[in-house]
Design an enzyme around this catalytic site. Sequence first.
Site, PDB file in Angstrom:
ATOM      1  N   LYS A   1       1.379   4.093 -13.262  1.00 20.04           N
ATOM      2  CA  LYS A   1       0.471   5.239 -13.193  1.00 20.04           C
ATOM      3  C   LYS A   1       1.217   6.508 -13.587  1.00 20.04           C
ATOM      4  CE  LYS A   1      -1.971   8.144  -9.849  1.00 20.04           C
ATOM      5  NZ  LYS A   1      -2.274   8.364  -8.412  1.00 20.04           N
TER       6      LYS A   1
ATOM      7  N   ASP B   1      -2.019  16.042 -10.358  1.00 17.89           N
ATOM      8  CA  ASP B   1      -3.334  15.664  -9.860  1.00 17.89           C
ATOM      9  C   ASP B   1      -3.909  16.787  -9.004  1.00 17.89           C
ATOM     10  OD1 ASP B   1      -5.619  14.360  -9.109  1.00 17.89           O
ATOM     11  OD2 ASP B   1      -4.644  13.128  -7.576  1.00 17.89           O
TER      12      ASP B   1
ATOM     13  N   LYS C   1      -8.290  18.854  -4.355  1.00 17.43           N
ATOM     14  CA  LYS C   1      -7.403  18.717  -3.206  1.00 17.43           C
ATOM     15  C   LYS C   1      -7.195  20.074  -2.542  1.00 17.43           C
ATOM     16  CE  LYS C   1      -4.467  15.048  -5.198  1.00 17.43           C
ATOM     17  NZ  LYS C   1      -4.639  13.987  -4.191  1.00 17.43           N
TER      18      LYS C   1
ATOM     19  N   ASP D   1       2.851  12.499  -8.833  1.00 13.69           N
ATOM     20  CA  ASP D   1       1.798  11.510  -9.032  1.00 13.69           C
ATOM     21  C   ASP D   1       2.030  10.649 -10.265  1.00 13.69           C
ATOM     22  OD1 ASP D   1      -0.323  10.470  -7.638  1.00 13.69           O
ATOM     23  OD2 ASP D   1      -1.848  11.550  -8.776  1.00 13.69           O
TER      24      ASP D   1
ATOM     25  N   ASP E   1     -10.910  12.298  -7.189  1.00 14.61           N
ATOM     26  CA  ASP E   1      -9.520  12.250  -6.748  1.00 14.61           C
ATOM     27  C   ASP E   1      -9.016  10.810  -6.628  1.00 14.61           C
ATOM     28  OD1 ASP E   1      -7.087  13.318  -5.994  1.00 14.61           O
ATOM     29  OD2 ASP E   1      -7.636  13.530  -3.879  1.00 14.61           O
TER      30      ASP E   1
ATOM     31  N   GLU F   1      -8.435   8.927  -9.158  1.00 14.88           N
ATOM     32  CA  GLU F   1      -8.283   8.822 -10.613  1.00 14.88           C
ATOM     33  C   GLU F   1      -7.223   7.818 -11.030  1.00 14.88           C
ATOM     34  OE1 GLU F   1      -4.661  10.423  -9.688  1.00 14.88           O
ATOM     35  OE2 GLU F   1      -6.577  10.979  -8.811  1.00 14.88           O
TER      36      GLU F   1
ATOM     37  N   ARG G   1      -6.533   4.788 -10.033  1.00 10.98           N
ATOM     38  CA  ARG G   1      -7.050   3.429 -10.253  1.00 10.98           C
ATOM     39  C   ARG G   1      -7.864   3.348 -11.539  1.00 10.98           C
ATOM     40  NH1 ARG G   1     -10.120   3.523  -4.640  1.00 10.98           N
ATOM     41  NH2 ARG G   1      -8.269   4.811  -4.277  1.00 10.98           N
TER      42      ARG G   1
END
Length: 460
Positions: A228, A233, A240, A251, A310, A312, A314
């Site tokens: 990933k 993010d 967030k 992230d 949020d 995102e 996956r």
Amino acid sequence: MHAIFQSASDQPSTPISFVTRSNWDAVRAGLPDAAQRFATASGYSGKPGQYLALPTADGDIGHVLFGLDEPGAKGHDPFRPGALPDLLPAGVYRFADPPHDTRLAALAFALGAYKFGRYRKAEPPAVKLVPPDGIDPVAIGRVADAAALARDLINTPSNDMGPAELADAAQALAMRFGATFSTIVGDDLVTRNFPLIHAVGMASVRAPRLIEFCWGDPAHPKVTLVGKGVCFDTGGLDLKPSGAMLIMKKDMGGAANVLALAAMIMDAGLKLRLRVLIPAVENSVAGNAMRPLDIFASRKGPTVEIGNTDAEGRLVLADALAYADEETPDLLIDLGTLTGAARVALGPDLPPYYTNDEALALDVARHAKAENDPLWRMPLWGPYDSWLDSKVATINNAPSGGFAGSITCALFLQRFVEAARSWLHVDIYGWTPKAKPGRPEGGECQAARAIFALLSERYG
């Protein structure tokens, strides 16, 4: 050989004795009388982490004492010797007696010398270690250098580590080992059928991309790593709170650790065909950002309803996993900083992993323990799979309810893996919140060391 190590023949070295409360009397008895008196006067007792430099008659350091916890004790840390580089004065040192695990102690020493110095001067400690007998400094150096790569990438702030810069880092690694390298950038992701990667990254002025490189003999077993690469993010429109955004430069920790693992594999020359895939995006807020309840196609075919912008990570992994799965790899591994639920369940130091391959699960657990790279198996619990159902699409990326968030994320990803002979998903944190021996605060190499040990055993 890693820079922390120095040949015993280069110059004299100062001995380090490892002390526990149970062996302290024996260690003290082996010291010169003056050193025994100095240790007693200093109140040294050998408690874990306690450090004492014993002077010679002319004022130099003649011996070092360092306390370890007893094996099996509550909180026993095989990496405790990793505190030494920051404690020792400049010089060359050697282990006078073996710690509980000499290999892990030497690795911890190397890991503990790491400093992130890109933005302010942070010279590594001016200490060297004579490699202990029976320890391969090249092998330890390989792991320490890879860990430093992961830490450097994660620690770099997002203004200097966006999708393009992450691609540059991957390309530099690929070129170093003669791997083939390619990227698919921006709207070409739509043309090439990676709609979810594009959807997550389309609101940023920094174009999303899919990074790919391949290395090794095509006739060897196919091992594919997917990481990933969300370089920052915001949470998207499901924004967030500021406190949760503070370390979102991490992230892309899954991508960083995949690159660290790839570096170890290629440097060791393992007998496998390696493929690395990194969906690199920035999840930003703009007028064209994906919205809650938007529906997107996926590469594999199922349509995905956006339950939360949020969730995102996956999404980008789904397209990359589907792409990886198309060539039926022997082993497909993905790493990602995916869910707060994993941290609630297991904390920052103990990432959960998921697989239906029982032999692989046991091997992961064994190597995680042996490498002091903790991992904990969690179930791909089939009865929860229906929680992902959507009334208007094939699947929802973030079902309501809030229960079992790490498990439902794993189940979501499992929908995109069918052909791979074996699949391993690891939900890492990629960050050390509070410094520990051998693990400075900041970006961390998690799961990569354990997985490398497993692959070395299988394909070395």
